[in-house]
Scaffold this active site. Structure first.
Site, short mmCIF file in Angstrom:
data_model
loop_
_atom_site.label_atom_id
_atom_site.label_comp_id
_atom_site.label_asym_id
_atom_site.label_seq_id
_atom_site.Cartn_x
_atom_site.Cartn_y
_atom_site.Cartn_z
N LYS A 55 0.83 -1.21 0.00
CA LYS A 55 0.00 0.00 0.00
C LYS A 55 0.87 1.26 0.00
O LYS A 55 0.63 2.19 -0.77
CB LYS A 55 -0.92 0.01 1.22
CG LYS A 55 -2.05 -0.99 1.14
CD LYS A 55 -2.88 -0.95 2.42
CE LYS A 55 -4.02 -1.94 2.37
NZ LYS A 55 -4.85 -1.86 3.60
N ALA A 71 -0.75 0.82 6.04
CA ALA A 71 -1.07 -0.08 7.15
C ALA A 71 -2.11 -1.09 6.70
O ALA A 71 -2.92 -0.81 5.82
CB ALA A 71 -1.58 0.70 8.36
N ASP A 72 -2.07 -2.26 7.32
CA ASP A 72 -3.09 -3.27 7.06
C ASP A 72 -3.29 -4.09 8.32
O ASP A 72 -2.32 -4.49 8.96
CB ASP A 72 -2.68 -4.19 5.90
CG ASP A 72 -3.88 -4.99 5.42
OD1 ASP A 72 -4.69 -4.43 4.67
OD2 ASP A 72 -4.01 -6.16 5.83
N THR A 73 -4.55 -4.31 8.66
CA THR A 73 -4.91 -5.07 9.86
C THR A 73 -5.67 -6.32 9.46
O THR A 73 -6.58 -6.25 8.64
CB THR A 73 -5.78 -4.21 10.80
OG1 THR A 73 -5.06 -3.04 11.16
CG2 THR A 73 -6.16 -4.99 12.06
#
Length: 189
Positions: A55, A71-73
């Protein structure tokens, strides 16, 4: 203090929760969501780190002058990732699986500035109370779970079902602030 001066800062995420949290660290920034496909393979920690890096790289390619934060969760029950629910039935299925159990929330964070990238991940264990089908349905009727990994938001109406957590609360919301702060220290401008 990291990221001072006139450096342009971009958050490569459309998440309103990430935007709200980032404002605690950086008062002025732009939001330009990445257009990448959110699929990754491998070990859970590697998945979120790769997605966060992808990203950030996607947005940084179009804005090389900026400091870009990706960010990625993801929510994992065992080794099974639980993404955003596709519909209410999927949300109910996820919440039923998580009821009375402990699961792992991982967030990958990646920062790119002047061609340099730093990426890390935070992990938090979250324990749900046992929930009845009526409690699950009532929560789904709020509309909250539909845009959240694991079909819940710890900071909203679901908070009453959180029996405990070990790790960073902000990680579960979607942006581990302490981790990001430490990454940003490497990018003094």
């Amino acid at each position: 203090m990291p990221v001072t001066g006139e450096r342009r800062v971009i958050l490569a995420s459309a998440s309103p929760r990430r935007k709200e949290l980032l404002a605690f660290l950086i008062p002025r920034f732009e939001v330009i969501p990445s257009e990448i496909s959110e699929t990754a393979h491998g070990m859970p920690k590697q998945q979120v780190k790769k997605l966060a890096a992808d990203k950030a790289a996607d947005v940084a390619a179009a804005h090389p002058d900026a400091l870009v934060i990706g960010a990625d969760t993801l929510v994992f029950l065992g080794s099974t990732p639980l993404g955003k629910p596709s519909d209410e039935a999927d949300a109910h299925r996820m919440l039923r699986q998580l009821s009375g159990r402990t699961h792992l929330v991982l967030t990958g964070v990646s920062v790119i500035c002047d061609g340099k990238m730093r990426t890390a991940a935070a992990a938090t264990r979250v324990r749900f109370a046992h929930m009845s089908d009526d409690e699950i349905s009532a929560y789904i009727n709020t509309g909250e779970p539909m845009d959240k990994a694991g079909a819940y938001g710890i900071q909203g109406a679901f908070a009453k079902h959180i029996a405990g957590l070990r790790g960073c609360y902000f990680n579960v919301v979607g942006l581990p602030l302490h981790l990001l702060y430490n990454i940003l220290k490497h990018f003094r401008t």
